[in-house]
Design an enzyme around this catalytic site. Structure first.
Site, mmCIF file in Angstrom:
data_model
loop_
_atom_site.group_PDB
_atom_site.id
_atom_site.type_symbol
_atom_site.label_atom_id
_atom_site.label_comp_id
_atom_site.label_asym_id
_atom_site.label_seq_id
_atom_site.Cartn_x
_atom_site.Cartn_y
_atom_site.Cartn_z
ATOM 1 C CG HIS A 123 -3.029 -4.972 -3.551
ATOM 2 N ND1 HIS A 123 -3.315 -4.454 -4.157
ATOM 3 C CD2 HIS A 123 -1.843 -4.907 -3.162
ATOM 4 C CE1 HIS A 123 -2.260 -3.546 -4.732
ATOM 5 N NE2 HIS A 123 -1.185 -4.033 -3.899
ATOM 6 C CE1 TYR A 296 4.267 1.556 -9.961
ATOM 7 C CE2 TYR A 296 4.017 -0.869 -9.958
ATOM 8 C CZ TYR A 296 3.598 0.280 -9.541
ATOM 9 O OH TYR A 296 2.419 0.504 -9.009
ATOM 10 C CD GLU A 350 -0.614 -1.546 -8.329
ATOM 11 O OE1 GLU A 350 0.771 -1.294 -8.274
ATOM 12 O OE2 GLU A 350 -1.290 -2.173 -7.654
HETATM 13 C C1 FCB Z 1 3.000 -2.959 -6.722
HETATM 14 C C2 FCB Z 1 2.035 -3.192 -5.858
HETATM 15 C C3 FCB Z 1 1.552 -1.952 -5.064
HETATM 16 C C4 FCB Z 1 2.729 -0.854 -4.739
HETATM 17 C C5 FCB Z 1 3.539 -0.651 -6.038
HETATM 18 C C6 FCB Z 1 4.660 0.195 -5.942
HETATM 19 O O1 FCB Z 1 3.875 -4.191 -6.824
HETATM 20 O O2 FCB Z 1 0.882 -3.915 -6.185
HETATM 21 O O3 FCB Z 1 1.109 -2.298 -3.916
HETATM 22 O O4 FCB Z 1 3.401 -1.355 -3.691
HETATM 23 O O5 FCB Z 1 3.958 -1.916 -6.534
#
Ligand code: FCB
Length: 453
Positions: A123, A296, A350
């Protein structure tokens, strides 16, 4: 209809995600080497407010208490990443046992609390010594990554059931190597293309290593993907959206699932060609057990004189990152990825939102926007499952407020508030919502394939 757990398979995995540099702190402890992010933070003007990862959330020392909090939350799985410079401070060569031991303890503590570890190998915290030797623009870094994957998977392979080789190679390649907004701060498109290729190559090579060391585990990669909507149905806008989709999504999905870079991106194909050797695409397209999807927002794209242009809908809700809240974008994305690439399983590794949270007089943190965000995006995952997408789990980004890269500590994504001066943890209202939501499911999920034998 409000989202509820009955729309999900009984063995669906509910989790929360983090990453090493964003939470651990203890950057000089137990023999850890310098990472590109330590160097980037120490470079004036790169990170807001001069923030660094030196203390972060101090997870390195507080992981036991944090895991107790996770248990209270009721999650099935915790996604975290391993800091490469803790394991191999000099990039290649001797393994630092004290660094590995931390992850050994972390995994054991999670399992003792019935939380399954989902491990990301990379990461973004490359050892600085490797960057000094060319970093991800050099093929040797992919070789070094294989040695790192070997060290980690041979130690933890008996207990970790899900592995992700990389997190968001697009972000690391482009934001870190072309835009210069992330470590290592390079500003060359060619460097970005080379880095992306070597990240993918190392993914393919490491997959083989993990399978050998942990034959019962499942191996995948996490990509940042976003659905690109044409601003109108004109052929020009549709072509512009397809181009944006190609640069961000298909440039990674196609080599992984089809063994070829997308042919329509002519300029990029020319740039990557010198870096591609015989056998690379076969390695990159090694079969995967799952695809991790981080999402997101969506893109709305129109055709402009100088190429595709991103549109901003000023009527729509945006988070503290300026990202549009558009849950159906996740539904459409998951259904489309399932249709076009047929991964055997997908995990949303995520999803979450930053808002300007404050701790108020009652000592609590009221974050109704985050709860609404999570509820609506989880609803979008349910819609995708109903449409046939093989989504097996969902991880909130993030468990804790943390170091948000170039934004330092100014963006709060956690469902647990971190009071940075004292490092106190305060579960936000969204934590309580997520806990009640998980609790409401019909029956306990399946246990980890490895943890319980
Ligand atoms: C993603 C990343 C994570 C975090 C989120 C908000 O791009 O993987 O580390 O910063 O965004």
């Amino acid at each position: 209809m409000p989202t509820d757990t009955s729309s999900f398979p009984h063995d669906f995995v509910w989790g929360a995600a983090t990453a090493s540099f964003q939470i651990e702190g203890a950057t000089r402890e137990a023999g850890r080497g310098e990472s590109v992010w330590d160097r980037f933070c120490a470079t004036p003007g790169k990170v807001r407010n001069g923030d660094s990862g030196e203390i972060a959330c101090d997870f390195y020392h507080r992981y036991r208490d944090d895991i107790a909090l996770m248990r209270d939350l009721g999650i099935d799985a915790f996604r975290f990443s391993i800091a490469w410079p803790r394991v191999l401070p000099t990039g290649r060569g001797p393994v630092n046992q004290a660094g590995l031991d931390f992850y050994d303890r972390l995994v054991d503590e999670l399992l003792a609390n019935e939380i399954e570890p989902f491990v990301t190998l990379f990461h973004w915290d490359t050892p600085q010594v490797l960057e000094d030797a060319g970093g991800w623009t050099a093929r040797e870094t992919a070789e070094a990554f294989v040695e790192y994957a070997e060290a980690v998977s041979s130690l933890l392979g008996d207990r970790v059931g899900h592995w992700m080789t990389h997190n968001e190679p697009w972000v690391h390649a482009w934001i870190g190597h072309s835009w210069g907004h992330h470590a290592p701060g390079r500003t060359s498109e060619t460097d970005a293309v080379a880095a992306a290729h070597h990240l993918l190559l190392s993914h393919g090579w490491a997959t083989e290593v993990i399978r050998r060391n942990a034959p019962d585990s499942r191996v995948g990669i996490t990509l940042n993907l976003a659905q690109a909507y044409p601003a109108s149905d004109t052929p020009e806008d549709e072509a512009a959206a397809w181009h944006v989709d190609g640069e961000g999504n298909r440039w990674f999905l196609d080599p992984i699932f089809r063994g070829a870079y997308p042919a329509d991106l002519l300029e990029r194909n020319e740039l990557v060609e010198p870096f591609v050797q015989a056998g690379d695409l076969e390695a990159i397209s090694a079969p995967l057990d799952f695809l991790g999807v981080n999402n997101y927002f969506r893109f709305v794209v129109s055709a402009g004189d100088e190429g595709p242009r991103m549109q901003r809908d000023s009527e729509a809700q945006h988070t503290d990152m300026g990202w549009e809240v558009y849950p159906d974008g996740l539904n459409r994305l998951l259904v489309r990825v399932a249709r076009d690439y047929a991964p055997s399983a997908i995990y949303v590794t995520e999803n979450g939102a930053a808002f300007g949270d404050v701790r108020v007089h009652d000592g609590r943190v009221h974050d109704p926007e985050r709860t609404e965000y999570l509820e609506s995006y989880i609803g979008a995952v349910a819609d995708a499952i109903a449409a046939g997408a093989p989504v097996k789990g969902y991880f909130v980004w993030s468990f804790l407020d943390n170091f948000e890269w170039a934004y330092g500590y100014s963006k709060r994504f956690g469902i647990v508030y971190v009071d940075y001066p004292t490092l106190d943890r305060v579960p936000k209202d969204s934590f309580h919502w997520y806990r009640d939501f998980i609790k409401s499911r019909p029956r306990a999920p399946h246990p980890s394939p490895i943890a319980t034998g």
